[in-house]
Each structure stands twice: as structure tokens, then as C-alpha cells.
Design a protein around this motif. Structure first.
Motif, PDB file in Angstrom:
ATOM      1  N   VAL A 596       0.849  -1.196   0.000  1.00  0.00           N
ATOM      2  CA  VAL A 596       0.000   0.000   0.000  1.00  0.00           C
ATOM      3  C   VAL A 596       0.879   1.238   0.000  1.00  0.00           C
ATOM      4  CG1 VAL A 596      -1.899   1.191   1.140  1.00  0.00           C
ATOM      5  CG2 VAL A 596      -1.679  -1.307   1.362  1.00  0.00           C
ATOM      6  N   THR A 597       0.463   2.239  -0.756  1.00  0.00           N
ATOM      7  CA  THR A 597       1.052   3.576  -0.659  1.00  0.00           C
ATOM      8  C   THR A 597      -0.064   4.588  -0.701  1.00  0.00           C
ATOM      9  OG1 THR A 597       2.669   5.117  -1.560  1.00  0.00           O
ATOM     10  CG2 THR A 597       1.400   3.853  -3.142  1.00  0.00           C
ATOM     11  N   LEU A 598       0.063   5.613   0.083  1.00  0.00           N
ATOM     12  CA  LEU A 598      -0.933   6.690   0.095  1.00  0.00           C
ATOM     13  C   LEU A 598      -0.647   7.651  -1.040  1.00  0.00           C
ATOM     14  CD1 LEU A 598      -1.163   7.473   3.913  1.00  0.00           C
ATOM     15  CD2 LEU A 598      -2.540   5.893   2.561  1.00  0.00           C
ATOM     16  N   ALA A 613       3.999   1.327  -4.287  1.00  0.00           N
ATOM     17  CA  ALA A 613       3.119   0.222  -3.904  1.00  0.00           C
ATOM     18  C   ALA A 613       3.764  -1.123  -4.229  1.00  0.00           C
ATOM     19  CB  ALA A 613       1.776   0.358  -4.611  1.00  0.00           C
ATOM     20  N   ASP A 614       4.477  -1.196  -5.360  1.00  0.00           N
ATOM     21  CA  ASP A 614       5.137  -2.438  -5.734  1.00  0.00           C
ATOM     22  C   ASP A 614       6.266  -2.764  -4.754  1.00  0.00           C
ATOM     23  OD1 ASP A 614       5.247  -4.576  -7.767  1.00  0.00           O
ATOM     24  OD2 ASP A 614       7.271  -3.796  -8.124  1.00  0.00           O
ATOM     25  N   ALA A 615       6.998  -1.715  -4.291  1.00  0.00           N
ATOM     26  CA  ALA A 615       8.052  -1.933  -3.300  1.00  0.00           C
ATOM     27  C   ALA A 615       7.460  -2.433  -1.981  1.00  0.00           C
ATOM     28  CB  ALA A 615       8.836  -0.640  -3.077  1.00  0.00           C
ATOM     29  N   ALA A 616       6.327  -1.863  -1.578  1.00  0.00           N
ATOM     30  CA  ALA A 616       5.666  -2.327  -0.358  1.00  0.00           C
ATOM     31  C   ALA A 616       5.198  -3.773  -0.509  1.00  0.00           C
ATOM     32  CB  ALA A 616       4.488  -1.413  -0.032  1.00  0.00           C
ATOM     33  N   LEU A 617       4.699  -4.148  -1.685  1.00  0.00           N
ATOM     34  CA  LEU A 617       4.277  -5.527  -1.938  1.00  0.00           C
ATOM     35  C   LEU A 617       5.462  -6.479  -1.847  1.00  0.00           C
ATOM     36  CD1 LEU A 617       2.255  -7.673  -2.871  1.00  0.00           C
ATOM     37  CD2 LEU A 617       2.702  -6.936  -5.239  1.00  0.00           C
ATOM     38  N   TYR A 618       6.588  -6.066  -2.371  1.00  0.00           N
ATOM     39  CA  TYR A 618       7.791  -6.907  -2.315  1.00  0.00           C
ATOM     40  C   TYR A 618       8.215  -7.134  -0.863  1.00  0.00           C
ATOM     41  CZ  TYR A 618      12.625  -8.383  -3.042  1.00  0.00           C
ATOM     42  OH  TYR A 618      13.802  -9.072  -3.012  1.00  0.00           O
ATOM     43  N   ARG A 619       8.107  -6.084  -0.017  1.00  0.00           N
ATOM     44  CA  ARG A 619       8.467  -6.226   1.404  1.00  0.00           C
ATOM     45  C   ARG A 619       7.484  -7.162   2.129  1.00  0.00           C
ATOM     46  NH1 ARG A 619      11.688  -3.503   5.025  1.00  0.00           N
ATOM     47  NH2 ARG A 619      11.721  -4.734   6.948  1.00  0.00           N
ATOM     48  N   ALA A 620       6.220  -7.050   1.770  1.00  0.00           N
ATOM     49  CA  ALA A 620       5.224  -7.936   2.383  1.00  0.00           C
ATOM     50  C   ALA A 620       5.529  -9.389   2.078  1.00  0.00           C
ATOM     51  CB  ALA A 620       3.828  -7.562   1.887  1.00  0.00           C
ATOM     52  N   LYS A 621       5.961  -9.711   0.848  1.00  0.00           N
ATOM     53  CA  LYS A 621       6.302 -11.086   0.497  1.00  0.00           C
ATOM     54  C   LYS A 621       7.572 -11.520   1.219  1.00  0.00           C
ATOM     55  CE  LYS A 621       4.136 -11.714  -3.977  1.00  0.00           C
ATOM     56  NZ  LYS A 621       3.486 -12.974  -3.571  1.00  0.00           N
ATOM     57  N   GLY A 660       8.108  -3.005  10.087  1.00  0.00           N
ATOM     58  CA  GLY A 660       9.115  -2.886   9.025  1.00  0.00           C
ATOM     59  C   GLY A 660       8.784  -1.748   8.080  1.00  0.00           C
ATOM     60  N   ARG A 661       9.694  -1.419   7.172  1.00  0.00           N
ATOM     61  CA  ARG A 661       9.512  -0.322   6.199  1.00  0.00           C
ATOM     62  C   ARG A 661       9.914  -0.811   4.814  1.00  0.00           C
ATOM     63  NH1 ARG A 661       9.422   5.253   6.048  1.00  0.00           N
ATOM     64  NH2 ARG A 661      10.399   6.199   4.236  1.00  0.00           N
ATOM     65  N   ALA A 662       9.007  -0.589   3.824  1.00  0.00           N
ATOM     66  CA  ALA A 662       9.323  -1.012   2.469  1.00  0.00           C
ATOM     67  C   ALA A 662      10.219   0.025   1.834  1.00  0.00           C
ATOM     68  CB  ALA A 662       8.050  -1.172   1.667  1.00  0.00           C
TER      69      ALA A 662
END
Length: 662
Positions: A596-598, A613-621, A660-662
Motif C-alpha cells: 500500500v502507498t498513500l 506500492a510495488d516496493a511495499a508488496l515486495y516487502r510484504a512477500k 518494518g519499512r518497504a
């Protein structure tokens, strides 16, 4: 008559054919012109070369003649007794006046010689002093022009000496004539260093000794040879070539030719070439005019026939004279078929209108009451409502402003009408139709009436809607595609600048590849469709849900309180997609990760938000999948803890799951 006046200012086909012929001949004319100019230059150069070659040849001959005279005198000087051995008898001095007889002049006898001829005495002294051969300029002894040649002799007791010979200048030219050189068509003259004529090929007795005309002009050139225009002593215009003679005190050989004869040598061939080129051009123009006439006749006949078709008075092609040109015959038959097709088309339209496929309408000049053939067949509504304009009540409310504006503009500007709108027909459906029309003018430019047609375009509009839908939606899941995603993301960025919050959520499925590889693509496609249905149940009406490709999806969240709304939506998505699936009797378990990104005011580049948002998705995985991770996780975590203290338990739980932080 009116049509003829209308096109009176236009050029005829014949003029264009002539222009075409000239254009085709232009390269030939240009090449011919260059050839004529080159040939003229070559002929003139040849004429100039002829004069120059003659001048050089005669100059060499005269120089040879003078050298021969000097050679003879030198032989005499070498074999004659010296003045020391036997003094020269006094009477021999007077032999100076005889042609080609040499007299020995010693230095002490020079005064005696000067009393008789200064020029002879000067020549003798010059030969003695320079010990070189000397030839004098022209001099006159009595009435006869003479030349003096002097050759140095060996010195003796009486001092230095020289042999001196007097000769007639005309003998130089006579020598050339004895050599059988043809001088009949040119004038040859020899001048001394003072410009006086030594010898002349014509009327030598009259002009030898006179000053040559244009002598100052020749001297001004300052060249050893050259060519220029001049006049003879008789006043005739000539072109002369001159050559200065070596070993003389500035003698000049002049070879001249009449200007008219000289010009004729190069102008006549050039004029012949020019005449031939002009004649060829004239023949080409005449041929173009003749061909133009052959072409123009059937064209004019076809033009008259086409006007008759336009006026509705054409009967058949009998009035059009057949042409021997194949293309015109094809065109003539095409006109016949077109006229026949036009008649059939008119009848066809009337028949179609009567069957209800289209409506042919007419209204008076100010747009008032009118008629509509086929209205009842197309709409199922009574035709009488057209006359009273009640039919406008059947237009869709959303389309009435558009149709009113289009009709008002057409009336104001007298321009054609073209508008599309929806009509409510008798069965209650909304039918898309297109109305086209134009004003009909009389001879004075006044509008007589408006005519047009109303056609059913419902199928086309539905097809266009389907095409537009397919251009923005995924064919498998029915969700939006990347095109719609970009458009909606740009709109969301613009909305944030207006104070409306938004967020971008990117997600993909966990373990989906294993399902595809083990159970096959059909099962995978069915699973994606179920995932799409579950996602539809998670998002709000204002949100945009798209499939980016494969097992990748995105949600643009609009008009929501952030970050709470995105946290809640992310958790719902993970929970919904992690629930078990049953596809074709198979139990399937997969998961989902969400980044997610605002959407804020720090950037207007949609690519920036997608990368976040893609960077945040990568961190979630990376953190173990089945998670929701924010791009700005640290700042949001602090905010969400504060919210949790205030009773927002859902936000607190989400924050604890997504450290954590993406």
C-alpha cells in the motif's frame, strides 16, 4: 448557362495538355539550348583558332624570310675580303638603293651614308655597336617604302664595319605567295614598330607606309598576340588576330577576316541548330493541341452528361459520343451505370423508408412543422406527432440539450445537421438514432426547406460500447485493465490535490504458480475468476479494481479516510483471498500479499506511486506473505498506535502485523 459562367475562369484541359507537352519537352529544350550554345562556342573557337593559326604561321614564315636574308648577308660577311686588305670602292656605296644588294659600310663612311639615309646609317651603327643583326622600321627613299637590314662585319684598319642591304617590304608577302599559301579570303598585313604598314596582301601600293588603323588599341593590349575587332583602312569591320615578330623592332603580323564572314562561320551552324529545335518544339505543341482536341471532345460530352445526371434530366448515354480512347469509354459506361444506380437508389430509399428501416423527414425553412416518412414503422409511434413537434418528447432527457443545441446551430448558420440521440419507442426501449439533414436553397440563396433522414444506429452504438468496454477491461475476469488503471490513477492524483484522500494497493496471489503448474491453466483461470469475485466484495463503489496481468491486481481507493481505510481494505482482501477455494472438485488454498502507498501531494507522477506500492508488496512477500505492508510503514505505525489508544483496535492489529519499512 449558369454552370458555364461558374467555371468561366478555369483553364481548359487543352491548356493543361499543352503545358504537359511543354513540361515534357523542357529537358529536351534545355539540352538543345546547351547544345546550341556549346556548338556555337565551338564553331567560334574554331574560327578564332583559324585566324590565330594563320597569324602564327605567317609570322614564322616572315621571321624565316628575315632570318634567311640575314643568313645570306652573314655568309657574305664571312667570305668577303676585309676592309684592311682592299678598301671598298666609292661607287659601291650607291648600290644601297638597289634591292637585295649589300654595301659594306665602315665606321668612317657612316657620315657619307647618313647624308643619303639616316635610317640606313642608324642601322649600320646599331649593328656595329651591338654586333647583332638589325632590321629597321619602314623608311621612304623617294616614293618607295624601304627596309634596311644590317649585319656586323669583321673590323679592320678603317674601324668597325657592317653590311647594309635595302629591300622592299612587299617582298615579304610576295615570298609567302610564292610559297603558294592561300590568302584570298583573309587580309594579311605587317606593321613596323611605329604602326606603319610594311606590307599588305591587298592594294599594297596604296597603303604601304601608312599608319595602321586601331594601332593604339593594339598597343594598349600590351600582349605578344591576341584577337579583337577593328576596321581596315577602307573602313570595313574586321576581326583580326595579331602576332608580334621576334628579332624585329616591334613588327606585328596581322591576319584579319571580315566580321560578317567570321560570324557566319559560327552563327550559321548555331542558327540551324536553333531552327531545328524550335521546329521540333512547334511540332510537339501542334501534336499536343491535336491530341488535346481528341481528348477534350469526350470529356466535354461526359461533363454535359454528368450535369444532366445532377439535374435529374439524364435519360441514357446516347448523347455521349463514343470515344476511341479506352479509358473514356470505360468512364462513359461508368456514368451510365452510376445514373442507373442513382435512380435505383432513390427508389430503394423510398422503399426502405416505407418499410421503417430509416425515416425521411422534411421541415419548412424556419424549422417548423414537417413530415417524416417511415416514423411509425421505425418507432411504433403515430406519424401525426411529427407534424406538431410532439415527437421531441420521446427524446431521452439527457440528450435533449444536445439535440436542441445542434438544431439551433444549424438554423443559425444554415449548416448541415448531424446529431445522435436516444428515442423512446413504443415498447419502452431507448433506441439510438442519428439525424442528418441540410437546408435546400432556391436560386436566390433562400432556404426553401430542410430535408434529411433518421436512421437506426442502435446496433452500432451497442457495438461501440462493447468495444470501449473491452478496451478498458480484462476479458477473463471482467475487471479493469492497465489502460483503465492508468486513467483512474491519474484521476486519483488530481483528486488529492483537491483535498480528497486516496490510496493505491497492489497485490498478487501467493502459491498461484503451483496451482497453474499442477492443476493446469483452465483451473488457474477459473481460480482467477473466483478471486475477482471475492475482490469485488471487498472494495467500495468508489474504488477502482483492476487486473494488471497474471495473478497481479490493484485497487485505487478514492474518497476515503486514510490510512484507516486502506488498512481495513488490505486486511479484508488478505482475509478473503486466504479462505479455501473449491474449483472443479479440487480444494485449493492460496494466499495474498498487499503493498500500500498513500496518494499524496508530494508527486504527480503516477509511475512513482506504482513503484512505491510495488516496493511495499515486495516487502510484504519478504516478511512471510499473507501480509499488508505500507511504503511509509514507520510513520504510519506511530499514527496507528495513537489511534489504537483511542479505541481503534483494528488499526492497531494491522500495524502490529506489518512492522518494518518497504
Amino acid at each position: 448557362m449558369g454552370v458555364e459562367k461558374q467555371w468561366q475562369g478555369q483553364r481548359s484541359l487543352n491548356s493543361y495538355l499543352i503545358a504537359l507537352a511543354l513540361a515534357c519537352l523542357l529537358p529536351v529544350v534545355a539540352v538543345s539550348g546547351v547544345a546550341v550554345w556549346s556548338a556555337g562556342t565551338a564553331y567560334r573557337d574554331a574560327a578564332v583558332a583559324r585566324l590565330n593559326d594563320t597569324a602564327r604561321t605567317l609570322a614564322n614564315a616572315i621571321e624565316g624570310e628575315i632570318a634567311g636574308r640575314f643568313a645570306n648577308m652573314s655568309v657574305l660577311a664571312q667570305h668577303r675580303e676585309t676592309p684592311d686588305s682592299e678598301p671598298l670602292p666609292e661607287p659601291e656605296l650607291w648600290m644601297l638603293g638597289a634591292d637585295n644588294n649589300a654595301a659594306l659600310i665602315t665606321s668612317d663612311r657612316v657620315p657619307v651614308l647618313r647624308a643619303r639615309s639616316n635610317a640606313a646609317a642608324d642601322a649600320a651603327l646599331l649593328a656595329m655597336s651591338k654586333q647583332a643583326n638589325v632590321v629597321s622600321n619602314v623608311l621612304t627613299t623617294g616614293n618607295q617604302p624601304r627596309l634596311v637590314l644590317a649585319v656586323p662585319a669583321p673590323a679592320g684598319e678603317r674601324g668597325t664595319a657592317a653590311y647594309v642591304m635595302s629591300t622592299s617590304p612587299q617582298q615579304l608577302i610576295q615570298t609567302l605567295q610564292r610559297g603558294k599559301r592561300s590568302l584570298t579570303d583573309i587580309l594579311v598585313a605587317v606593321t613596323d614598330g611605329n604602326g606603319r604598314i610594311l606590307a599588305r596582301s591587298r592594294d599594297a601600293e596604296r597603303f604601304v607606309g601608312q599608319l595602321a588603323p586601331d594601332w593604339p588599341k593594339l598597343q594598349a593590349l600590351g600582349a605578344a598576340s591576341g584577337l579583337f575587332s577593328a576596321k581596315t583602312i577602307e573602313g570595313l569591320p574586321i576581326v583580326l588576330s595579331f602576332q608580334r615578330l621576334a628579332g624585329t623592332p616591334g613588327w606585328v603580323i596581322i591576319v584579319a577576316e571580315s566580321t560578317s564572314v567570321f560570324d557566319a562561320r559560327w552563327r550559321e551552324p548555331m542558327l540551324n541548330l536553333l531552327f531545328g529545335a524550335s521546329l521540333s518544339l512547334l511540332i510537339a505543341i501542334c501534336a499536343a493541341m491535336w491530341l488535346g482536341g481528341r481528348i477534350l471532345q469526350p470529356v466535354q460530352a461526359l461533363a454535359r452528361y454528368s450535369n444532366a445526371i445532377a439535374d435529374g434530366s439524364a435519360t441514357d448515354a446516347a448523347s455521349v459520343t463514343p470515344s476511341s480512347i479506352q479509358e473514356f469509354e470505360i468512364l462513359r459506361h461508368s456514368f451510365v451505370r452510376a445514373e442507373s444506380a442513382l435512380r435505383n437508389e432513390k427508389q430503394r430509399y423510398r422503399t426502405i423508408a416505407e418499410t421503417g428501416a430509416i425515416v425521411l423527414w422534411r421541415r419548412d425553412g424556419d424549422g417548423g412543422a414537417g413530415l417524416a416518412t417511415g416514423w411509425e414503422q421505425l418507432t411504433g409511434r403515430p406519424e401525426s406527432e411529427v407534424e406538431g413537434q410532439e415527437w421531441t418528447n420521446a427524446i431521452h432527457p439527457d440528450d435533449r440539450p444536445v439535440t436542441s443545441a445542434a438544431w439551433a446551430e444549424a438554423l443559425a448558420r444554415n449548416t448541415p445537421l448531424d446529431v445522435e440521440f436516444r428515442l423512446k419507442i413504443s415498447d419502452g426501449r431507448w433506441l439510438w438514432v442519428r439525424s442528418q439533414g441540410a437546408p435546400v436553397f432556391d436560386g436566390d440563396g433562400r432556404i426553401i426547406e430542410w430535408v434529411g433522414l433518421l436512421e437506426d444506429i442502435d446496433e452500432r452504438k451497442r457495438a461501440q460500447a462493447d468495444i470501449a468496454y473491452l478496451a478498458h477491461h480484462d476479458t477473463l475476469t471482467g475487471l479493469g485493465n492497465r489502460t483503465l488503471f492508468r486513467q483512474q490513477l491519474e484521476l486519483a492524483v488530481a483528486n488529492v490535490r483537491d483535498g480528497r484522500d486516496g490510496a493505491l494497493l497492489c497485490l498478487d496471489l501467493d502459491l498461484f504458480k503451483q496451482v497453474n503448474d499442477t492443476l493446469g491453466h483452465p483451473v488457474g483461470d477459473a481460480l482467477l475468476c473466483v478471486v475477482a469475485d471475492r475482490l469485488r466484495g471487498c472494495v467500495g463503489e468508489a474504488d477502482c479494481l483492476v487486473r494488471l496481468g497474471g495473478d497481479e491486481f490493484a485497487v485505487i481507493q478514492n474518497d476515503s479516510q486514510q490510512p484507516d481505510a486502506s488498512v481495513s481494505l488490505g486486511c479484508r482482501i488478505v482475509e478473503a483471498l486466504c479462505a479455501p477455494y473449491e474449483i472443479g472438485g479440487q480444494q485449493i488454498s492460496i494466499g495474498a500479499s498487499v503493498g500500500v502507498t498513500l496518494i499524496g501531494n508530494d508527486s504527480s507522477d503516477i509511475g512513482t506511486y506504482f513503484k512505491r506500492a510495488d516496493a511495499a508488496l515486495y516487502r510484504a512477500k519478504q516478511d512471510g506473505r499473507g501480509r499488508v505492508c505500507f511504503f511509509d510503514q514507520v510513520e504510519l505505525l506511530a499514527d496507528m498506535v495513537e489511534l489504537a489508544k483511542g479505541g481503534s483496535t483494528q488499526a492497531n492489529d494491522a500495524a502490529e502485523r506489518n512492522n518494518g519499512r518497504a
